[in-house]
Design a protein around this motif. Structure first.
Motif, PDB file in Angstrom:
ATOM      1  N   ALA B 144       0.965  -1.223   0.064  1.00  0.00           N
ATOM      2  CA  ALA B 144       0.063  -0.039  -0.130  1.00  0.00           C
ATOM      3  C   ALA B 144       0.815   1.319  -0.047  1.00  0.00           C
ATOM      4  N   PRO B 145       1.991   1.391   0.937  1.00  0.00           N
ATOM      5  CA  PRO B 145       2.746   2.420   0.771  1.00  0.00           C
ATOM      6  C   PRO B 145       3.342   2.930  -0.640  1.00  0.00           C
ATOM      7  N   LEU B 146       3.670   1.573  -1.350  1.00  0.00           N
ATOM      8  CA  LEU B 146       4.144   1.809  -2.589  1.00  0.00           C
ATOM      9  C   LEU B 146       3.151   2.454  -3.538  1.00  0.00           C
ATOM     10  N   ARG B 148       0.935   4.364  -2.967  1.00  0.00           N
ATOM     11  CA  ARG B 148       0.759   5.666  -2.592  1.00  0.00           C
ATOM     12  C   ARG B 148       1.764   6.360  -2.947  1.00  0.00           C
ATOM     13  N   GLY B 149       3.127   6.020  -3.125  1.00  0.00           N
ATOM     14  CA  GLY B 149       4.295   6.518  -3.625  1.00  0.00           C
ATOM     15  C   GLY B 149       4.150   6.621  -5.255  1.00  0.00           C
ATOM     16  N   ARG B 152       1.318   9.434  -5.784  1.00  0.00           N
ATOM     17  CA  ARG B 152       1.893  10.974  -5.771  1.00  0.00           C
ATOM     18  C   ARG B 152       3.142  11.247  -6.843  1.00  0.00           C
ATOM     19  N   ARG B 153       3.715  10.275  -7.374  1.00  0.00           N
ATOM     20  CA  ARG B 153       4.695  10.567  -8.341  1.00  0.00           C
ATOM     21  C   ARG B 153       4.203  10.701  -9.579  1.00  0.00           C
ATOM     22  N   GLN B 250      11.579   1.489  -5.141  1.00  0.00           N
ATOM     23  CA  GLN B 250      10.532   0.278  -4.648  1.00  0.00           C
ATOM     24  C   GLN B 250       9.466   0.376  -5.650  1.00  0.00           C
TER      25      GLN B 250
END
Ligand SMILES: [Zn+2]
Lengths: 351, 385, 166
Positions: B144-146, B148-149, B152-153, B250
């Protein structure tokens, strides 16, 4: 087939328990040393393959941490088998055959001291009908030894002789764990561990790791003065159920040895992966070794048995005899599964 | 020179959350016998077996291929067992193909499976390890954090993931083997499903399945005797990198970019978006479709979401992705990679039934695993390379 | 013969295996420091980047990391996060909670932890945070000595300062 040879091999000293180091830390110096020895950097290596077991480590994806030890950057062409490193070597050898790479790194590692090994190995058995009875690995081997003794194909004295030979050979092996001069009669006077097996009939529990570099053609000649050329490479699996196979011989080793060409000419040195003494006798017969063959100059698995690395170590030790000129033709063997269920044979030559 | 490898038989099971009607051996045989039947071959015709699955702890059997030897026709034959995390199904296919390409065997059976219902997979993935703090629950917590990354990008619209989830479940309705058949699938249904690992919603995640996949691979000369047109392996690639190091990307790992480059180079492909007719990619969470579209060089960096958004990846788009319904519709982990490879082969053989892409000649099969660090891919074609 | 019975579909075999893990040499050093409330990283000898915690080798360069440890601050930046709403047997936290990847000041790698004293709606990438330690008498050899991270109140870090760590 493309000419491929074993050109370098490193290993950690086998010990009963690596109390302080984790698996990656056992592996790091072994990989570091083989890179130094060969002068290879990660980008010089076309393929990497490893062998290890999640159940030995007690966690899923345990092999992933191995990537930390090799410095897998830039990203590497890499694979892993849930088998002894000897089968990782097979996969790498196949890869070099299709000219996808000229140099491959292979490694195996295991830290069985973390768990109760004989009990863990019960998980290899049929989960519906056999495993719920929890037959441990030593008891399984004892069933085979008993059937060999009853059939009259081996004797307890011959078994003790194997232990005496391997432990004496191990005196010359700085990485071995069990070594020394022993007397056959004294060993036979020892009590039974799991009848008919005595302690000397069983390999020790060992933590350890090893690494190997193989290379094709001229690349092999650059990396090693006298490469150990792989002239035959086969592996065969038998059904697992003890009731459907002949336990007094190793049929799969016979087939693999025949196909690998082990029988076609004289063998100078044999490194045999026999976790139990009676299995060594069956394997030596299956490999068709003559009287002149030196068996297990390293001491074999009875001197050190780092699971998942011990089979690959046999190939490394046999190759060493070729590099050093003690053998023109050597054979290495690896096994997996209860009572020699799966067997692999490599024939190595100096010319 | 490597030999050519043809795919002459393909089989898979019906995937379901619990296949308690079959044992592990029964599950594998269901797939393997279908593959043999497709090739009009018998067990006797097979020279070697390569088997793949994810961690042994999922079924509670150590090296299960040992007890499965006879069920898989592996008795007195060579058998290899591959394990490269989630990418394992793909890696297993590649190892099997290499046995043919090296000229070692003429016919190889490759099989991959997972029977998660035999043990407790969530437990097997989250065994509490001493010394470490448990913060993340399951794979979703990790990825999940990836996601989100990536959001954003790329500045991708927030409903991109929902659109992927709907498309893949719609495709699954055309695939009789798929685990999930959600007749009522809709944008609103996915959008209103609970957030599990924000920004990942429940219906944007893959199910947990029992299932198996098998293929018969053949040398060129024996493939000529196959009853159905074979699919030909044009190229394969594997790349791995460490889970973590300082500065590691990542979200878009170098490993997938390198993998794509090596794969296309070997296949002689210079414009993958144009030259590849359809792709089956490992998308366990919906957002990985746009991410891997970039990773496999179908789209420019940060623009993969446009392919989803514009419908390019739909069945009638210019590059259909996950025609079978993908991992979002069936996920027997160890088999998932091989299922991707098999779907690519089905497409170029024209055997994909209701989810066939008309006239598909070249297809990509893709798998990944670990912490977005293991990649295995192949390109198959209807013509010889 | 007896009458037809239902087929056996499920057979329960409880498996219990005990393992003794070693943290390893480098993790032991790190854990002994955490026990004293210190956060130790180590430099890669190739590029000088600080790994926290060190695992004994640099995964990128494949070299042993053996040099002197570097003591790090217990403040850092949230690099990315997710909000977790899935219960799990091995996680003892109230749902929902934010799982965060924190780049500690002075470190070049991130760690996973949880965010406290902050509404789920306020968590964001770039947020500055500081560790909230458990009472000293509860300290053990675990990162759980840090109960959670909380917002430090400093202005957010710019995206460029941490984007390479996602
Ligand atoms: Zn470094």
């Amino acid at each position: 087939m493309r000419d491929v040879a074993v050109v370098a091999f490193t290993q950690s000293p086998s010990v009963r328990c690596e109390a302080n180091r984790n698996e990656t830390e056992i592996l790091i110096p072994v990989i570091h040393e083989i890179k130094q020895q060969t002068g290879l950097a990660t980008e010089d290596i076309g393929f990497i393959c490893s062998g290890s077991s999640d159940y030995l480590a007690g966690q899923s994806f345990a092999f992933v941490a191995g990537l930390d030890a090799i410095g897998a950057w830039p990203p590497v062409s890499e694979s892993h088998v849930e088998m002894d490193g000897a089968w990782a070597l097979y996969e790498a050898w196949v890869k070099l055959q299709i000219e996808d790479a000229d140099v491959a790194l292979v490694y195996g590692f295991g830290k069985p001291s973390m768990g109760d090994l004989p009990r863990t190995m019960a998980l290899q058995l049929d989960p519906y009908s056999v495993m719920p009875l929890w037959p441990d690995a030593v008891s399984m081997a004892a069933l085979q030894a008993r059937s060999c003794l009853e059939a009259g194909v081996i004797s307890e004295r011959e078994m003790a002789q194997v232990a005496v030979r391997d432990r004496a050979n191990a005196l010359n092996n700085p990485f071995a764990q069990v070594k020394g001069e022993f007397d056959v009669d004294a060993l036979l006077a020892e009590p039974m561990l799991v009848s008919p097996l005595r302690k000397h009939d069983c390999s020790p529990i060992s933590d350890g790791a090893c690494a190997m570099v193989i290379a094709a053609g001229d690349r092999a000649r650059e990396l090693c003065e006298r490469p150990a050329w792989i002239r035959g490479f086969e592996h065969i699996l038998e059904p697992q159920d003890l009731g459907v196979r002949d336990l007094t011989r190793s049929r799969s080793t016979e087939i693999a040895a025949e196909k690998a060409g082990a029988h076609s000419d004289k063998i100078d040195v044999a490194e045999v992966y026999a976790p139990f003494t009676h299995q060594s006798i069956l394997l030596e017969r299956a490999l068709g070794l003559g009287d002149a063959a030196v068996v297990n100059p390293s001491g074999g698995a009875l001197a050190a048995n780092p699971l998942m690395a011990a089979g690959l170590t046999r190939v490394g030790e046999a190759s060493r005899r070729v590099w050093e000129g003690q053998a023109d033709r050597a054979v290495a063997h690896a096994t997996s599964g209860p009572c020699l269920q799966q067997n692999l044979v490599v024939v190595l030559e100096g010319n | 020179m490597a030999e050519l490898c043809g795919i002459v038989g393909i089989g898979q099971t019906k995937h379901d959350s619990k296949r308690i009607d079959v044992s592990m051996a029964g599950l594998l045989r269901e797939a393997a016998e279908r593959a043999l039947e497709d090739a009009e071959l018998t067990w006797r015709d097979i020279d070697a077996v390569v088997i793949g699955k994810a961690p042994d702890l999922f079924e509670g059997v150590m090296m299960p291929e040992l007890f499965l030897a006879d069920a898989l026709g592996g008795a007195y034959k060579p058998m290899l067992r591959v394990h490269t995390a989630g990418s394992v199904g793909g890696s297993t296919g590649i190892v099997a193909a290499s046995l043919i390409q090296a000229g070692i065997h003429d016919r190889v059976l490759v099989a991959a499976f997972e029977k998660q219902s035999e043990s407790n997979a969530m437990w097997a993935l989250s065994i509490p390890m001493p010394f470490s703090v448990a913060v993340v629950a399951g794979a979703g917590g990790f990825f999940a954090p990836l996601v989100r990354g990536y959001m954003r990008r790329s500045g991708a619209p927030e409903d991109t993931g929902i659109r992927v989830a709907v498309k893949d479940r719609e495709n699954a309705l055309k695939n009789p083997y798929a685990h999930l058949h959600m007749e009522d699938i809709s944008f609103d249904l996915v959008a209103s499903s609970p957030m599990l690992w924000d920004p990942i919603r429940y219906l944007e995640t893959c199910p947990s399945s029992d299932g198996a996949c098998a293929m018969v691979l053949s040398s060129e000369s024996l493939a000529a005797k196959a009853p159905t047109r074979p699919a030909w392996v044009h190229s394969t690639a594997m790349r791995s990198e460490p889970t973590m190091f300082s500065g590691r990307d990542q979200v878009m790992p170098q490993g997938i970019l390198d993998n794509a480059e090596a794969l296309y180079k070997k296949a002689g492909i210079t414009n993958p978006r144009k030259e590849i007719d359809c792709a089956e990619m490992y998308v366990p969470f919906s957002w990985f479709e746009p991410m891997w579209c970039e990773g496999m060089l179908f789209a420019e960096p940060n623009e993969g979401w446009k392919m989803t958004y514009e419908g390019a990846t739909a069945m009638d788009g210019d590059l259909p992705i996950n025609m079978s319904g993908g991992v979002l519709s069936s996920n027997p982990i160890g088999a998932s990679g091989l299922l991707r490879f098999a779907e690519a082969a089905l497409q170029v053989r024209g055997q994909a039934g209701d989810h066939q892409v008309e006239g598909a000649k070249k297809a990509l099969g893709h798998a990944y695993g670990g912490g977005s660090q293991y990649f295995s891919t192949w390109i198959v074609g209807s013509e010889k390379p | 013969m007896s009458e037809e019975k239902e087929p056996v579909e499920v057979l329960r075999t409880p498996v219990e295996l005990d393992y003794t893990y070693s943290a390893g040499v480098s993790a032991s050093r790190f854990l002994r420091a955490v026990e004293q409330g210190k956060l130790l990283g180590q430099r890669c000898p190739v590029d000088g980047r600080v790994y926290f915690p060190s695992r004994g080798s640099c995964p990128q360069h494949g070299v042993p990391i053996e040099g002197e440890p570097v003591e790090l601050s217990d403040r850092g930046t949230i690099v990315t996060f997710s909000v977790n709403r899935v219960p799990s047997e091995n996680i003892d936290l109230e749902l929902p909670y934010a799982a965060i990847q924190v780049l500690l000041d002075g470190a070049d790698t991130t760690l996973f932890h949880v965010l406290g004293e902050c509404s789920i709606d306020d968590v964001r990438m770039g947020m500055r945070v500081e560790a909230v330690w458990r009472p000293r008498d509860e300290w053990t050899i675990s990162m759980q000595n840090i109960r959670y991270f909380k917002p430090s109140g400093e202005p957010d870090a710019p995206f460029e300062s941490y984007q390479e760590h996602i």
